[in-house]
Structure formats: structure tokens, C-alpha cells
Enzyme design. Structure first.
Site, PDB file in Angstrom:
ATOM      1  N   LYS A   9       1.717  -5.181   0.705  1.00  0.00           N
ATOM      2  CA  LYS A   9       1.535  -3.755   1.057  1.00  0.00           C
ATOM      3  C   LYS A   9       1.273  -2.890  -0.178  1.00  0.00           C
ATOM      4  CE  LYS A   9       5.513  -2.968   3.103  1.00  0.00           C
ATOM      5  NZ  LYS A   9       6.232  -4.251   3.024  1.00  0.00           N
ATOM      6  N   ARG A  83      10.061   1.971   9.136  1.00  0.00           N
ATOM      7  CA  ARG A  83      10.517   0.584   9.243  1.00  0.00           C
ATOM      8  C   ARG A  83      11.403   0.363  10.453  1.00  0.00           C
ATOM      9  NH1 ARG A  83      10.027  -0.678   3.361  1.00  0.00           N
ATOM     10  NH2 ARG A  83      10.532  -2.835   2.964  1.00  0.00           N
ATOM     11  N   ARG A 122       7.443 -13.509  -8.004  1.00  0.00           N
ATOM     12  CA  ARG A 122       7.115 -12.111  -8.285  1.00  0.00           C
ATOM     13  C   ARG A 122       7.922 -11.563  -9.464  1.00  0.00           C
ATOM     14  NH1 ARG A 122       6.400  -7.449  -3.720  1.00  0.00           N
ATOM     15  NH2 ARG A 122       8.639  -7.190  -3.681  1.00  0.00           N
ATOM     16  N   ARG A 155      12.973  -8.398  -9.455  1.00  0.00           N
ATOM     17  CA  ARG A 155      13.768  -7.384  -8.742  1.00  0.00           C
ATOM     18  C   ARG A 155      14.987  -8.074  -8.122  1.00  0.00           C
ATOM     19  NH1 ARG A 155       9.679  -4.244  -4.816  1.00  0.00           N
ATOM     20  NH2 ARG A 155      11.390  -4.675  -3.391  1.00  0.00           N
ATOM     21  N   ARG A 166      15.869  -9.931   3.971  1.00  0.00           N
ATOM     22  CA  ARG A 166      14.824  -8.914   4.168  1.00  0.00           C
ATOM     23  C   ARG A 166      13.856  -9.352   5.275  1.00  0.00           C
ATOM     24  NH1 ARG A 166      12.377  -7.980  -1.602  1.00  0.00           N
ATOM     25  NH2 ARG A 166      11.249  -6.247  -0.656  1.00  0.00           N
TER      26      ARG A 166
HETATM   27  P1  AMP Z   1      10.146  -2.232  -0.445  1.00  0.00           P
HETATM   28  O1  AMP Z   1       9.839  -2.021  -1.877  1.00  0.00           O
HETATM   29  O2  AMP Z   1       9.266  -1.430   0.471  1.00  0.00           O
HETATM   30  O3  AMP Z   1      10.201  -3.691  -0.055  1.00  0.00           O
HETATM   31  O4  AMP Z   1      11.628  -1.640  -0.204  1.00  0.00           O
HETATM   32  C1  AMP Z   1      12.757  -2.149  -0.910  1.00  0.00           C
HETATM   33  C2  AMP Z   1      14.030  -1.806  -0.170  1.00  0.00           C
HETATM   34  O5  AMP Z   1      14.166  -0.382  -0.046  1.00  0.00           O
HETATM   35  C3  AMP Z   1      14.102  -2.320   1.260  1.00  0.00           C
HETATM   36  O6  AMP Z   1      14.540  -3.669   1.333  1.00  0.00           O
HETATM   37  C4  AMP Z   1      15.125  -1.345   1.872  1.00  0.00           C
HETATM   38  O7  AMP Z   1      16.446  -1.650   1.468  1.00  0.00           O
HETATM   39  C5  AMP Z   1      14.731  -0.036   1.208  1.00  0.00           C
HETATM   40  N1  AMP Z   1      13.708   0.684   2.007  1.00  0.00           N
HETATM   41  C6  AMP Z   1      12.410   0.957   1.668  1.00  0.00           C
HETATM   42  N2  AMP Z   1      11.771   1.619   2.651  1.00  0.00           N
HETATM   43  C7  AMP Z   1      12.689   1.787   3.640  1.00  0.00           C
HETATM   44  C8  AMP Z   1      12.646   2.369   4.937  1.00  0.00           C
HETATM   45  N3  AMP Z   1      11.508   2.921   5.414  1.00  0.00           N
HETATM   46  N4  AMP Z   1      13.782   2.361   5.674  1.00  0.00           N
HETATM   47  C9  AMP Z   1      14.923   1.818   5.222  1.00  0.00           C
HETATM   48  N5  AMP Z   1      15.042   1.232   4.026  1.00  0.00           N
HETATM   49  C10 AMP Z   1      13.937   1.199   3.221  1.00  0.00           C
END
Ligand code: AMP
Length: 214
Positions: A9, A83, A122, A155, A166
């Protein structure tokens, strides 16, 4: 932009915003920035993020509504938000308030096994957020960011155990968002994200160019 963790993404969004002059609004990036700055929001989000769970809807909805209100008229790409179905219904309200609407939803589809493999390799720059892969997209100097020379990290939420959480969270809470939009008669494009990033972006550009031509 919807899709599982590791579906690409962020990478695809960066290419899209450059080509079409849009703003990239990534909920994950905003949360990570809040953590770096040590804000209350960042501190609250940390436990959820590090375990692979979602940050509570109310926090995310407010954070993204604020970002949307400040976004320029030229438009934006939402990355990693909504999400949950609840976030999607709240997003509809924020968009109406900002006199904006969703033109298209891109749904990156990828096999879980490939996600696990990709995430294991990653590496990210904690300074500028650039993302590399030790197999498929290496930095020029091993372990160091091309942009600013910062030491690359894995990360905390990219570890194998957290990635499994996740993925489970994604299937349970985020996949229903795709059905929500399909039932809503929104324009949803399913994109095969098992392919290489270059092939995926080519597919995305074909769709978005057609949309831009009207
Ligand atoms: P990402 O970088 O988009 O994979 O997001 C990393 C982490 O941030 C996720 O595993 C969630 O813990 C949190 N997070 C990001 N976007 C959201 C969202 N829209 N709703 C809830 N938690 C989020």
C-alpha cells in the site's frame, strides 16, 4: 487504498501521489510520527501497534478527520484507513463535512504466505520512512538509508509473531470494509498484488489514468 499489511500500500501510494499531484495520508505514518514526537496520542497508540492490534476507532477517526480537513482541494490518497466498518461509516461523515468524496477504492489482494515472506525482509528508515527489502529492494549500502544515511531498522511490528497478529486482525476487521464498499456501490478495483511492485503500479496507473480522463 485497501490491502493487507505488506501488500505494498505505502509503496503504491507514494507512486500515485507523485503522478497525480495528490496528498498521501497514511494513518500508520501519522501514528509513527506521533510516537517519534512523544505525544499522548503516540504513547497511547504504541501498545496496540507493537502487538499488531488496531488502535481504537475513536482515536483514529478523530486523527484522520483532522488530516482530511487540512488537506488541499487537489485531493488525497488514504492509506491504511479505514480499517474497520465503523471507521468507514465515520469517514463518510468526515468527507461530507469537508465536501469531499471517495472517487475510487483500490484493493490490493495478496496471499498471506507472501506477506510473511515480504515482511521478514522489510527494513525501514526511522528518519524518513523509506522502505527497503533485503532481498528485493536493497539500499545502495547495506543497512543504511539511501536518502539520509540513517541506520535501517526492522519495524517492531514487522517481526514474524506480530505479522501473524496483523494478518489475523486484517482478515477479521478490515476485509469486511471491502464488502461494505462493494455493497455501497462504490467503485472498487481489485488488484493482484502478488506480482512485482512495478507490475502492480502499471495496473493501478491504467485504472487511474482512465478515471482521470473521465
Ligand atoms: P500500517 O503502517 O498501516 O501497517 O499501520 C501500522 C499500525 O498502526 C497498525 O498495525 C495499527 O496498529 C495502527 N494503525 C494504522 N492505521 C490504523 C487504522 N486505520 N485503524 C487502527 N489502527 C491503525
Amino acid at each position: 487504498m485497501l490491502g493487507a499489511p505488506g501488500s505494498g500500500k505505502g509503496t503504491q501510494c507514494k507512486r500515485i501521489v507523485t503522478r497525480y499531484g495528490l496528498l498521501h495520508l497514511s494513518s500508520g505514518d501519522i501514528l509513527r510520527q506521533q510516537r517519534v514526537e512523544g505525544t499522548e496520542l503516540g504513547k497511547t497508540a504504541r501498545t496496540y501497534m507493537d502487538s499488531g492490534a488496531l488502535v481504537p476507532d475513536q482515536i483514529i477517526v478523530e486523527m484522520m478527520a483532522d488530516a482530511i480537513m487540512k488537506a488541499p482541494d487537489a485531493g488525497f490518497v488514504l492509506d491504511g484507513f479505514p480499517r474497520t466498518v465503523n471507521q468507514a461509516t465515520e469517514l463518510a461523515k468526515s468527507l461530507a463535512a469537508a465536501n469531499q468524496k471517495i472517487d475510487v477504492i483500490l484493493n490490493l489482494q495478496i496471499d498471506d504466505q507472501l506477506v510473511v515472506e515480504r515482511m521478514a525482509g522489510r527494513r525501514s528508515c526511522p528518519q524518513c520512512g523509506a522502505v527497503y527489502n533485503i532481498e528485493r529492494f536493497k539500499p545502495k549500502v547495506e543497512g543504511v538509508c539511501d536518502n539520509d544515511g540513517t541506520k535501517l531498522i526492522q519495524r517492531p511490528d514487522d517481526s514474524a509473531e506480530v505479522v501473524a497478529n496483523r494478518l489475523e486482525t486484517y482478515h477479521l476487521q478490515t476485509e469486511p470494509v471491502i464488502d461494505y464498499y462493494k455493497k455501497n456501490s462504490s467503485t472498487v478495483y481489485d488488484i493482484d498484488a502478488n506480482k512485482d511492485a512495478e507490475e502492480v503500479i502499471a495496473l493501478v496507473f491504467v485504472k487511474l489514468d482512465a478515471l482521470a480522463r473521465g
